[in-house]
Design a protein around this motif. Structure first.
Motif, PDB file in Angstrom:
ATOM      1  N   LEU A  58       0.848  -1.191   0.000  1.00 39.90           N
ATOM      2  CA  LEU A  58       0.000   0.000   0.000  1.00 39.90           C
ATOM      3  C   LEU A  58       0.881   1.238   0.000  1.00 39.90           C
ATOM      4  CD1 LEU A  58      -2.847   1.262   0.200  1.00 39.90           C
ATOM      5  CD2 LEU A  58      -2.575   1.203   2.690  1.00 39.90           C
ATOM      6  N   ILE A  59       0.615   2.119  -0.943  1.00 34.17           N
ATOM      7  CA  ILE A  59       1.320   3.391  -1.059  1.00 34.17           C
ATOM      8  C   ILE A  59       0.279   4.488  -0.890  1.00 34.17           C
ATOM      9  CG2 ILE A  59       2.651   4.902  -2.590  1.00 34.17           C
ATOM     10  CD1 ILE A  59       3.440   2.263  -4.112  1.00 34.17           C
ATOM     11  N   VAL A  60       0.569   5.452  -0.033  1.00 35.80           N
ATOM     12  CA  VAL A  60      -0.333   6.594   0.137  1.00 35.80           C
ATOM     13  C   VAL A  60       0.385   7.825  -0.391  1.00 35.80           C
ATOM     14  CG1 VAL A  60      -1.658   7.994   1.749  1.00 35.80           C
ATOM     15  CG2 VAL A  60      -1.425   5.528   2.141  1.00 35.80           C
ATOM     16  N   ALA A  61      -0.153   8.362  -1.483  1.00 32.22           N
ATOM     17  CA  ALA A  61       0.393   9.576  -2.091  1.00 32.22           C
ATOM     18  C   ALA A  61      -0.356  10.762  -1.488  1.00 32.22           C
ATOM     19  CB  ALA A  61       0.211   9.531  -3.604  1.00 32.22           C
ATOM     20  N   ALA A 110       1.727   1.495   5.688  1.00 31.78           N
ATOM     21  CA  ALA A 110       1.805   1.899   4.274  1.00 31.78           C
ATOM     22  C   ALA A 110       3.124   2.619   4.046  1.00 31.78           C
ATOM     23  CB  ALA A 110       0.641   2.818   3.909  1.00 31.78           C
ATOM     24  N   LEU A 111       3.477   2.777   2.791  1.00 36.33           N
ATOM     25  CA  LEU A 111       4.576   3.660   2.407  1.00 36.33           C
ATOM     26  C   LEU A 111       3.941   5.005   2.097  1.00 36.33           C
ATOM     27  CD1 LEU A 111       7.455   4.356   1.550  1.00 36.33           C
ATOM     28  CD2 LEU A 111       6.909   3.435  -0.708  1.00 36.33           C
ATOM     29  N   PHE A 112       4.305   6.022   2.845  1.00 36.12           N
ATOM     30  CA  PHE A 112       3.723   7.354   2.675  1.00 36.12           C
ATOM     31  C   PHE A 112       4.664   8.212   1.845  1.00 36.12           C
ATOM     32  CE2 PHE A 112       1.813   5.626   6.481  1.00 36.12           C
ATOM     33  CZ  PHE A 112       0.474   5.948   6.326  1.00 36.12           C
ATOM     34  N   LYS A 149       8.278   9.902   2.744  1.00 37.26           N
ATOM     35  CA  LYS A 149       9.342  10.181   1.788  1.00 37.26           C
ATOM     36  C   LYS A 149       8.850  11.316   0.905  1.00 37.26           C
ATOM     37  CE  LYS A 149      11.442   6.404   3.135  1.00 37.26           C
ATOM     38  NZ  LYS A 149      11.854   6.534   4.498  1.00 37.26           N
ATOM     39  N   VAL A 150       9.693  12.324   0.698  1.00 34.72           N
ATOM     40  CA  VAL A 150       9.267  13.527  -0.014  1.00 34.72           C
ATOM     41  C   VAL A 150       9.761  13.481  -1.462  1.00 34.72           C
ATOM     42  CG1 VAL A 150       9.351  16.043  -0.043  1.00 34.72           C
ATOM     43  CG2 VAL A 150       9.305  14.824   2.139  1.00 34.72           C
ATOM     44  N   PHE A 151       8.815  13.579  -2.385  1.00 36.72           N
ATOM     45  CA  PHE A 151       9.091  13.603  -3.829  1.00 36.72           C
ATOM     46  C   PHE A 151       8.050  14.483  -4.495  1.00 36.72           C
ATOM     47  CE2 PHE A 151      10.383   9.251  -2.588  1.00 36.72           C
ATOM     48  CZ  PHE A 151      11.686   9.239  -3.048  1.00 36.72           C
ATOM     49  N   ARG A 152       8.288  14.783  -5.749  1.00 35.02           N
ATOM     50  CA  ARG A 152       7.232  15.410  -6.548  1.00 35.02           C
ATOM     51  C   ARG A 152       6.384  14.283  -7.116  1.00 35.02           C
ATOM     52  NH1 ARG A 152       6.680  18.884 -11.929  1.00 35.02           N
ATOM     53  NH2 ARG A 152       4.444  19.147 -11.654  1.00 35.02           N
ATOM     54  N   ILE A 153       5.180  14.160  -6.637  1.00 36.87           N
ATOM     55  CA  ILE A 153       4.295  13.061  -7.066  1.00 36.87           C
ATOM     56  C   ILE A 153       2.967  13.565  -7.625  1.00 36.87           C
ATOM     57  CG2 ILE A 153       5.317  11.267  -5.629  1.00 36.87           C
ATOM     58  CD1 ILE A 153       3.023  11.849  -3.592  1.00 36.87           C
TER      59      ILE A 153
END
Length: 156
Positions: A58-61, A110-112, A149-153
């Motif tokens: 599970l990934i939470v964007a 989850a991976l946030f 984790k901080v990215f441009r998503i």
């Protein structure tokens, strides 16, 4: 307070999270509904877009309320074999323990991923467990709590 509000309220207390859990009378299923419920601007809110990758993770964007999460950007930043798919309402509930429209930005496995634009704010509002509750939390505290984790998503 319903069972989902109690669950996240207990989580906040047990983990000593510095955040405000707000119960509202209006439905907060959408970002615009949530903003109206607490008389704030839409840009103070985030959406938690749940996705599942090809390993069933599970990934939470987490993106600003006016933005849309990009499965292709998530695919690229995580170096996945395939683009993640959006989770169905049933999957969201089963994996998070919260109904769609009330999913918080933490409190479950989850991976946030947090979009860079979210960090432009000192604080944000996120789902509070149900469609009639919100959590107001500083962005620094949010990252600490969910190990985001901080990215441009976001799209565009």
């Amino acid at each position: 307070m319903n069972q989902y509000d109690i669950k996240i309220s207990d989580y906040l207390k047990e983990n000593k999270i510095n955040a405000d859990h707000l119960l509202v009378k209006k439905n907060c299923h959408s970002v615009s509904d949530a903003a109206a419920a607490v008389n704030e601007k839409v840009d103070e809110f985030v959406k938690n877009v749940c996705m599942v990758d090809d390993t069933d993770r599970l990934i939470v964007a987490i993106v600003k309320g006016e933005d849309r999460a990009s499965t292709s950007r998530v695919y690229k930043v995580l170096n996945l074999d395939h683009r993640p798919k959006l989770a169905s309402e049933e999957e969201v509930f089963r994996r998070t323990g919260f109904p769609v429209g009330g999913v918080p930005s933490f409190g479950f496995n989850a991976l946030f991923l947090v979009d860079l634009k979210v960090l432009e704010k000192d604080y944000i509002y996120t789902g509070g467990g149900s469609t009639q509750s919100l959590i107001k939390i500083e962005t620094g505290e949010l990252l600490k709590v969910n190990s985001g984790k901080v990215f441009r998503i976001r799209k565009k």
